[in-house]
Write a protein that holds these residues in place. Sequence first.
Motif, PDB file in Angstrom:
ATOM      1  N   SER A 188       7.814  -1.204   3.759  1.00 18.23           N
ATOM      2  CA  SER A 188       6.542  -1.156   3.035  1.00 18.23           C
ATOM      3  C   SER A 188       5.414  -1.657   3.927  1.00 18.23           C
ATOM      4  O   SER A 188       5.602  -2.525   4.779  1.00 18.23           O
ATOM      5  CB  SER A 188       6.603  -1.988   1.754  1.00 18.23           C
ATOM      6  N   ILE A 189       4.249  -1.069   3.713  1.00 13.68           N
ATOM      7  CA  ILE A 189       3.041  -1.438   4.442  1.00 13.68           C
ATOM      8  C   ILE A 189       2.170  -2.262   3.505  1.00 13.68           C
ATOM      9  O   ILE A 189       1.847  -1.832   2.403  1.00 13.68           O
ATOM     10  CB  ILE A 189       2.256  -0.175   4.890  1.00 13.68           C
ATOM     11  N   HIS A 190       1.811  -3.449   3.934  1.00 16.65           N
ATOM     12  CA  HIS A 190       0.828  -4.307   3.263  1.00 16.65           C
ATOM     13  C   HIS A 190      -0.374  -4.419   4.196  1.00 16.65           C
ATOM     14  O   HIS A 190      -0.298  -4.011   5.349  1.00 16.65           O
ATOM     15  CB  HIS A 190       1.401  -5.708   3.018  1.00 16.65           C
ATOM     16  N   THR A 191      -1.463  -4.990   3.720  1.00 13.44           N
ATOM     17  CA  THR A 191      -2.574  -5.227   4.639  1.00 13.44           C
ATOM     18  C   THR A 191      -2.238  -6.354   5.604  1.00 13.44           C
ATOM     19  O   THR A 191      -2.884  -6.498   6.627  1.00 13.44           O
ATOM     20  CB  THR A 191      -3.873  -5.570   3.879  1.00 13.44           C
ATOM     21  N   VAL A 192      -1.222  -7.125   5.287  1.00 14.85           N
ATOM     22  CA  VAL A 192      -0.778  -8.210   6.161  1.00 14.85           C
ATOM     23  C   VAL A 192       0.088  -7.657   7.288  1.00 14.85           C
ATOM     24  O   VAL A 192      -0.006  -8.097   8.422  1.00 14.85           O
ATOM     25  CB  VAL A 192       0.008  -9.262   5.354  1.00 14.85           C
ATOM     26  N   GLY A 193       0.941  -6.690   6.985  1.00 16.56           N
ATOM     27  CA  GLY A 193       1.812  -6.149   8.014  1.00 16.56           C
ATOM     28  C   GLY A 193       2.854  -5.205   7.464  1.00 16.56           C
ATOM     29  O   GLY A 193       2.822  -4.786   6.312  1.00 16.56           O
ATOM     30  N   LEU A 194       3.826  -4.889   8.315  1.00 18.79           N
ATOM     31  CA  LEU A 194       4.903  -3.974   7.993  1.00 18.79           C
ATOM     32  C   LEU A 194       6.136  -4.800   7.635  1.00 18.79           C
ATOM     33  O   LEU A 194       6.581  -5.624   8.422  1.00 18.79           O
ATOM     34  CB  LEU A 194       5.204  -3.081   9.202  1.00 18.79           C
ATOM     35  N   TYR A 195       6.663  -4.589   6.439  1.00 20.24           N
ATOM     36  CA  TYR A 195       7.825  -5.325   5.961  1.00 20.24           C
ATOM     37  C   TYR A 195       9.024  -4.398   5.854  1.00 20.24           C
ATOM     38  O   TYR A 195       8.879  -3.249   5.440  1.00 20.24           O
ATOM     39  CB  TYR A 195       7.561  -5.942   4.583  1.00 20.24           C
ATOM     40  N   GLN A 196      10.202  -4.927   6.204  1.00 24.26           N
ATOM     41  CA  GLN A 196      11.436  -4.185   6.009  1.00 24.26           C
ATOM     42  C   GLN A 196      12.390  -5.034   5.186  1.00 24.26           C
ATOM     43  O   GLN A 196      12.536  -6.228   5.432  1.00 24.26           O
ATOM     44  CB  GLN A 196      12.076  -3.806   7.342  1.00 24.26           C
ATOM     45  N   ASP A 197      13.034  -4.403   4.225  1.00 25.46           N
ATOM     46  CA  ASP A 197      13.928  -5.102   3.320  1.00 25.46           C
ATOM     47  C   ASP A 197      15.205  -4.275   3.173  1.00 25.46           C
ATOM     48  O   ASP A 197      15.148  -3.057   3.028  1.00 25.46           O
ATOM     49  CB  ASP A 197      13.245  -5.261   1.954  1.00 25.46           C
ATOM     50  N   GLY A 199      15.466 -11.090  -2.433  1.00 30.49           N
ATOM     51  CA  GLY A 199      14.671 -11.938  -1.554  1.00 30.49           C
ATOM     52  C   GLY A 199      13.554 -11.152  -0.890  1.00 30.49           C
ATOM     53  O   GLY A 199      13.496  -9.928  -0.978  1.00 30.49           O
ATOM     54  N   PRO A 200      12.668 -11.872  -0.221  1.00 28.87           N
ATOM     55  CA  PRO A 200      11.530 -11.203   0.409  1.00 28.87           C
ATOM     56  C   PRO A 200      11.962 -10.422   1.649  1.00 28.87           C
ATOM     57  O   PRO A 200      12.966 -10.728   2.280  1.00 28.87           O
ATOM     58  CB  PRO A 200      10.610 -12.364   0.785  1.00 28.87           C
ATOM     59  N   GLY A 201      11.185  -9.420   1.961  1.00 28.97           N
ATOM     60  CA  GLY A 201      11.455  -8.607   3.131  1.00 28.97           C
ATOM     61  C   GLY A 201      11.086  -9.339   4.412  1.00 28.97           C
ATOM     62  O   GLY A 201      10.419 -10.369   4.410  1.00 28.97           O
ATOM     63  N   LEU A 202      11.521  -8.797   5.529  1.00 32.45           N
ATOM     64  CA  LEU A 202      11.249  -9.371   6.838  1.00 32.45           C
ATOM     65  C   LEU A 202       9.977  -8.767   7.398  1.00 32.45           C
ATOM     66  O   LEU A 202       9.795  -7.551   7.369  1.00 32.45           O
ATOM     67  CB  LEU A 202      12.414  -9.039   7.777  1.00 32.45           C
ATOM     68  N   LEU A 203       9.090  -9.594   7.921  1.00 25.28           N
ATOM     69  CA  LEU A 203       7.856  -9.116   8.534  1.00 25.28           C
ATOM     70  C   LEU A 203       8.196  -8.596   9.923  1.00 25.28           C
ATOM     71  O   LEU A 203       8.604  -9.350  10.797  1.00 25.28           O
ATOM     72  CB  LEU A 203       6.825 -10.243   8.609  1.00 25.28           C
ATOM     73  N   VAL A 245       0.831  -1.193   0.000  1.00 29.27           N
ATOM     74  CA  VAL A 245       0.000   0.000   0.000  1.00 29.27           C
ATOM     75  C   VAL A 245       0.873   1.253   0.000  1.00 29.27           C
ATOM     76  O   VAL A 245       0.609   2.208  -0.719  1.00 29.27           O
ATOM     77  CB  VAL A 245      -0.943  -0.007   1.226  1.00 29.27           C
ATOM     78  N   LEU A 246       1.929   1.215   0.796  1.00 29.14           N
ATOM     79  CA  LEU A 246       2.780   2.385   0.978  1.00 29.14           C
ATOM     80  C   LEU A 246       4.226   1.911   1.121  1.00 29.14           C
ATOM     81  O   LEU A 246       4.486   0.911   1.781  1.00 29.14           O
ATOM     82  CB  LEU A 246       2.341   3.124   2.247  1.00 29.14           C
ATOM     83  N   THR A 247       5.160   2.626   0.512  1.00 23.60           N
ATOM     84  CA  THR A 247       6.575   2.261   0.593  1.00 23.60           C
ATOM     85  C   THR A 247       7.400   3.504   0.911  1.00 23.60           C
ATOM     86  O   THR A 247       7.148   4.579   0.375  1.00 23.60           O
ATOM     87  CB  THR A 247       7.068   1.651  -0.727  1.00 23.60           C
ATOM     88  N   LYS A 248       8.378   3.288   1.775  1.00 22.54           N
ATOM     89  CA  LYS A 248       9.308   4.365   2.125  1.00 22.54           C
ATOM     90  C   LYS A 248      10.714   3.803   2.057  1.00 22.54           C
ATOM     91  O   LYS A 248      11.003   2.763   2.625  1.00 22.54           O
ATOM     92  CB  LYS A 248       9.014   4.893   3.527  1.00 22.54           C
ATOM     93  N   GLU A 249      11.594   4.504   1.348  1.00 19.47           N
ATOM     94  CA  GLU A 249      12.969   4.037   1.180  1.00 19.47           C
ATOM     95  C   GLU A 249      13.933   4.970   1.893  1.00 19.47           C
ATOM     96  O   GLU A 249      13.867   6.179   1.744  1.00 19.47           O
ATOM     97  CB  GLU A 249      13.329   3.978  -0.301  1.00 19.47           C
TER      98      GLU A 249
END
Length: 155
Positions: free
Chosen positions: A36-45, A51-55, A25-29
């Motif tokens: 990044s914010i998903h409806t599932v949670g907050l991810y950091q990469d 590879g996938p980001g960390l929840l 939904v929203l990404t900040k670099e």
Amino acid sequence: MIQRVQSIWLFLAAIVLVLMLFLPVLTKENKTVETSIHTVGLYQDVVGKPGPGLLKEQFTPLLITNIVVALLCFVNIFNFRKRALQKRIAILSIIAIGAFAFWCSIFAQKLPGGIDGAHFDFGAYLPAISILFCVLAIFGINKDEKLIRSAERLR
């Protein structure tokens, strides 16, 4: 029947809401971390690392609400015999999607460092698209009602 045009619109609205589970939904670099914010949670990469980001944080209430609103649109497809109920549930779906989008914006404020400098991703626009599909479904239901009333007049 299930092959009516409003069923297609409601199915597309449900699919769009399911897509919100997978799209950010929203990404900040920053220089080193992309959050990044998903409806599932907050991810950091880590920037540059494949590879996938960390929840980091899970948004369970938001996830459940997303699934419930998508199911509401999908289950409404099978109310094709009760057009008045189908129309009321479609209006309820529009209200629920609007409330869900507002709730997503509240969760977006949990972004570390605030929303300043963040950009909206495709997932932020999906609630508006699903509301459009629900409105088109209501137009299809109204068209069906007019057709049935005109057929009853001919009898």
